[in-house]
Motif scaffolding. Structure first.
Motif, mmCIF file in Angstrom:
data_model
loop_
_atom_site.group_PDB
_atom_site.id
_atom_site.type_symbol
_atom_site.label_atom_id
_atom_site.label_comp_id
_atom_site.label_asym_id
_atom_site.label_seq_id
_atom_site.Cartn_x
_atom_site.Cartn_y
_atom_site.Cartn_z
ATOM 1 N N GLN A 1 35.011 51.408 44.579
ATOM 2 C CA GLN A 1 35.345 51.297 43.155
ATOM 3 C C GLN A 1 36.522 50.335 42.950
ATOM 4 O OE1 GLN A 1 36.436 54.964 41.284
ATOM 5 N NE2 GLN A 1 36.170 54.146 39.225
ATOM 6 N N ARG A 2 37.512 50.429 43.792
ATOM 7 C CA ARG A 2 38.682 49.548 43.679
ATOM 8 C C ARG A 2 38.279 48.093 43.913
ATOM 9 N NH1 ARG A 2 44.158 51.177 46.437
ATOM 10 N NH2 ARG A 2 44.656 51.812 44.336
ATOM 11 N N ILE A 3 37.403 47.856 44.887
ATOM 12 C CA ILE A 3 36.936 46.491 45.168
ATOM 13 C C ILE A 3 36.151 45.949 43.978
ATOM 14 C CG2 ILE A 3 35.371 45.127 46.625
ATOM 15 C CD1 ILE A 3 36.229 46.935 48.973
ATOM 16 N N LEU A 4 35.300 46.780 43.378
ATOM 17 C CA LEU A 4 34.537 46.340 42.199
ATOM 18 C C LEU A 4 35.461 46.019 41.024
ATOM 19 C CD1 LEU A 4 31.425 48.706 42.291
ATOM 20 C CD2 LEU A 4 31.511 46.243 42.722
ATOM 21 N N TRP A 5 36.494 46.816 40.840
ATOM 22 C CA TRP A 5 37.449 46.544 39.760
ATOM 23 C C TRP A 5 38.167 45.222 40.005
ATOM 24 C CZ3 TRP A 5 37.443 48.343 35.127
ATOM 25 C CH2 TRP A 5 36.945 49.608 34.873
ATOM 26 N N TRP A 6 38.589 44.950 41.234
ATOM 27 C CA TRP A 6 39.260 43.692 41.537
ATOM 28 C C TRP A 6 38.324 42.505 41.349
ATOM 29 C CZ3 TRP A 6 44.079 42.413 41.642
ATOM 30 C CH2 TRP A 6 45.052 43.378 41.888
ATOM 31 N N ILE A 7 37.085 42.654 41.757
ATOM 32 C CA ILE A 7 36.107 41.575 41.564
ATOM 33 C C ILE A 7 35.902 41.328 40.068
ATOM 34 C CG2 ILE A 7 33.669 40.953 41.831
ATOM 35 C CD1 ILE A 7 33.766 42.317 44.589
#
Length: 191
Positions: free
Chosen positions: A4-10
């Motif tokens: 989820q954190r990676i998707l938010w950063w992307i």
């Protein structure tokens, strides 16, 4: 949690990239075409000029609509608005006025600003028309003045629409207030 954190950063990086690329293309277009720059200057300049009218007319329309729907308005806030936008602070017994009367005073306090705004728009439009009809002739300034007038037309249309909307809701609120007052008088006479 890591995915989820990676998707938010992307998503954030894509959004920032889109804003940067959009800003670049917008500035490149404005720099390439003087008409586009004049349109943006006319739009932003007249938006700033109309800012007080847009927000006050919008707030009057919302308040009058709420009054029509039977909601109670914060009279202290309304008194502050009327006092801020007019010379009504000098009046005695301002607190005794009805909410519809206060809205009406607020609406009428915007008259000088409205006429100053429309005068500025009229002058910009007049210059554009004079260039368009070749009364004043210039190959360089004619398209720029037309773009400036077109940019100024958008906030002017918004001001005009909000003025009509707030005037309509205000008149409906006054009619409702008068009906309620006459009903109270007739019921008190019958009792």
């Amino acid at each position: 949690m890591g995915v989820q954190r990676i998707l938010w950063w992307i998503s954030l990086i894509l959004f920032v990239g889109l804003v940067v690329v959009g800003t670049f293309f917008l500035t490149a277009t404005i720099a390439s075409y003087p008409e586009a720059a004049a349109f943006v200057v006319g739009f932003l300049g007249f938006w700033l000029f109309a800012n007080r009218l847009i927000f006050n007319y919008g707030e009057i329309a919302n308040s009058a609509k709420s009054l029509i729907e039977g909601e109670k308005l914060d009279k202290e806030n309304l008194l502050n608005r009327v006092a801020k936008n007019s010379n009504a602070a000098k009046l005695q017994k301002l607190e005794e006025l009805s909410t519809a009367a206060l809205l009406s005073m607020w609406y009428s306090a915007l008259e000088p600003f409205k006429y100053a705004y429309y005068l500025g728009y009229f002058l910009v439009l007049l210059i554009a028309i004079l260039f368009d009809l070749n009364i004043i002739s210039s190959l360089v300034f004619a398209p720029i003045s037309e773009a400036l007038a077109l940019g100024a037309s958008i906030p002017t249309l918004i001001v005009w629409g909000l003025q009509l909307l707030s005037g309509y809701y205000l008149s409906e609120a006054i009619v409702k207030a008068v009906k309620e007052e006459t009903e109270e008088k007739t019921s008190s006479k019958e009792a």
